[in-house]
Design a protein around this motif. Structure first.
Motif, PDB file in Angstrom:
ATOM      1  N   ASP A 222       0.816  -1.216   0.000  1.00 62.93           N
ATOM      2  CA  ASP A 222       0.000   0.000   0.000  1.00 62.93           C
ATOM      3  C   ASP A 222       0.849   1.266   0.000  1.00 62.93           C
ATOM      4  N   SER A 223       1.999   1.221   0.682  1.00 59.30           N
ATOM      5  CA  SER A 223       2.861   2.408   0.729  1.00 59.30           C
ATOM      6  C   SER A 223       3.288   2.826  -0.666  1.00 59.30           C
ATOM      7  N   ASP A 224       3.697   1.849  -1.473  1.00 59.47           N
ATOM      8  CA  ASP A 224       4.093   2.146  -2.852  1.00 59.47           C
ATOM      9  C   ASP A 224       2.908   2.674  -3.663  1.00 59.47           C
ATOM     10  N   THR A 225       1.727   2.097  -3.422  1.00 63.59           N
ATOM     11  CA  THR A 225       0.533   2.541  -4.141  1.00 63.59           C
ATOM     12  C   THR A 225       0.216   3.996  -3.834  1.00 63.59           C
ATOM     13  N   TYR A 226       0.261   4.346  -2.550  1.00 63.38           N
ATOM     14  CA  TYR A 226      -0.092   5.714  -2.173  1.00 63.38           C
ATOM     15  C   TYR A 226       0.972   6.727  -2.608  1.00 63.38           C
ATOM     16  N   LEU A 227       2.216   6.302  -2.679  1.00 64.66           N
ATOM     17  CA  LEU A 227       3.254   7.179  -3.219  1.00 64.66           C
ATOM     18  C   LEU A 227       2.973   7.463  -4.693  1.00 64.66           C
ATOM     19  N   ALA A 228       2.569   6.409  -5.409  1.00 62.42           N
ATOM     20  CA  ALA A 228       2.235   6.576  -6.828  1.00 62.42           C
ATOM     21  C   ALA A 228       1.026   7.486  -7.005  1.00 62.42           C
ATOM     22  N   LEU A 229       0.062   7.382  -6.102  1.00 67.05           N
ATOM     23  CA  LEU A 229      -1.137   8.218  -6.178  1.00 67.05           C
ATOM     24  C   LEU A 229      -0.785   9.683  -5.944  1.00 67.05           C
ATOM     25  N   GLN A 230       0.032   9.951  -4.936  1.00 68.94           N
ATOM     26  CA  GLN A 230       0.400  11.325  -4.616  1.00 68.94           C
ATOM     27  C   GLN A 230       1.276  11.952  -5.689  1.00 68.94           C
ATOM     28  N   SER A 231       2.116  11.132  -6.338  1.00 72.27           N
ATOM     29  CA  SER A 231       3.023  11.665  -7.365  1.00 72.27           C
ATOM     30  C   SER A 231       2.348  11.818  -8.723  1.00 72.27           C
ATOM     31  N   GLY A 232       1.112  11.290  -8.864  1.00 76.46           N
ATOM     32  CA  GLY A 232       0.396  11.393 -10.115  1.00 76.46           C
ATOM     33  C   GLY A 232       0.704  10.286 -11.110  1.00 76.46           C
TER      34      GLY A 232
END
Length: 327
Positions: A222-232
């Motif tokens: 999930d951490s990687d997923t949310y980083l991807a979400l925040q970075s666009g």
């Protein structure tokens, strides 16, 4: 014992009222608590420390006698759940090692009725099913959706509604109500889940309609997923609605921009205790769940985690699940 449940109509499949509306903040000075605002407007403080003081209930001899002899003799109920941190379903307490959440709480209640000691085994998602197949574990309590395909290998006793949530970066302006809204979008999802199945079928539906397919992405955690979400790098993340709502509220960085039934457009999805097919355990599981529904302890557990809106009125053995195709 009756095992019928109340289902919502197809009209509720899209635009489901969010199961929980969470406004949360951890308070270490208060022993590790999070304040949860339920959809009803009330607020509940949930305990996220290792000292859980779980809701308990008494053994029921007649139901315990239904448990297969090998499990009765062992004295433990080997429960498997996901090691991924997904509050408020299954996650780690403030000590970063104790598994807590609504799933282990319900598993513990069922074990009480069966006169067994619950032994929680956190593993990766795919190893839940490997362990059930090999009889290493007795039952999965891990937000497992009933699907017609899974029924070939597993028996189910449902205990919660299954609602999915599309999570986007806060202020995205997105609103997801159907396949057309994700056409050409980059969407993350966990492999091997019913969310993935739904997303793949939506993508195919878009292509048939002459729209762009969904660009589906997979991340290790999930951490990687949310980083991807925040970075666009991704537009959306499709996962269980309770975890999406919880994450959005605790971080303030994301928002739920659409909800959907975990069983597709025509059926209310259901989460169930999952056991190897013909293991002999599904009936005592359903009977134990119906007992805790009747005596009120089940409602106490859901309220404790802000998930009262996901309650079912009865547990059913192998209820209708996500169809092989969601047409």
């Amino acid at each position: 014992m009756s095992t019928s449940i109340t289902r919502r109509t197809a009209a509720a499949a899209l635009g489901l009222a969010t199961a929980v509306v969470l406004a949360a903040c951890s308070n270490p000075d208060d022993g590790g608590t999070t304040e949860v605002a339920a959809a009803s407007g009330g607020k509940t403080k949930i305990n996220i420390s290792a000292d859980q003081n779980r809701v308990t209930t008494d053994k029921v001899d007649s139901i315990a006698a239904e448990v297969p002899e090998r499990i009765r003799k062992r004295g433990t109920l080997e429960v498997v759940d996901s090691s991924g941190s997904a509050a408020p379903l299954t996650f780690f307490a403030t000590d970063n090692k104790t598994v807590i959440g609504v799933e282990p709480d319900i598993a513990s209640l069922v074990a009480d009725v069966l006169g067994l000691k619950p032994h929680i085994n956190p593993v990766s998602w795919e190893n839940i099913f490997v362990g059930l197949d090999s009889a290493k574990y007795d039952v999965g309590f891990s937000n497992i959706t009933v699907t017609e395909e899974r029924k070939e290998k597993y028996d189910f006793a449902n205990y919660r509604e299954d609602n999915l949530g599309f999570e986007a970066k806060k202020g995205s302006g997105l609103k997801i109500t159907g396949p057309a809204d994700v056409a050409g979008r980059t969407v993350a999802v966990s492999s091997g889940t019913n969310q993935e199945k739904l997303l793949i079928e939506w993508s195919k539906e878009n292509e048939k309609a002459g729209r762009e397919p969904v660009n589906i992405k997979y991340y290790q955690n999930d951490s990687d997923t949310y980083l991807a979400l925040q970075s666009g790098r991704i537009d959306l993340y499709l996962g269980p609605n309770p975890t999406a709502a919880y994450h959005a509220a605790t971080t303030g960085k994301t928002e739920v921009v659409g909800t959907y039934s975990g069983a597709g457009a025509t059926l209310q999805g259901l989460i169930a205790a999952t056991t190897k097919k013909d293991s002999g355990l599904v009936k005592p599981l359903a009977d134990a769940l119906n007992h805790v529904i009747d005596n009120g302890t089940y409602a106490q557990v859901l309220e404790r985690w802000g998930l009262s809106d996901e309650a079912v009125t009865r547990s059913e053995i192998n209820p209708p699940g996500l169809p092989r195709t969601n047409k």
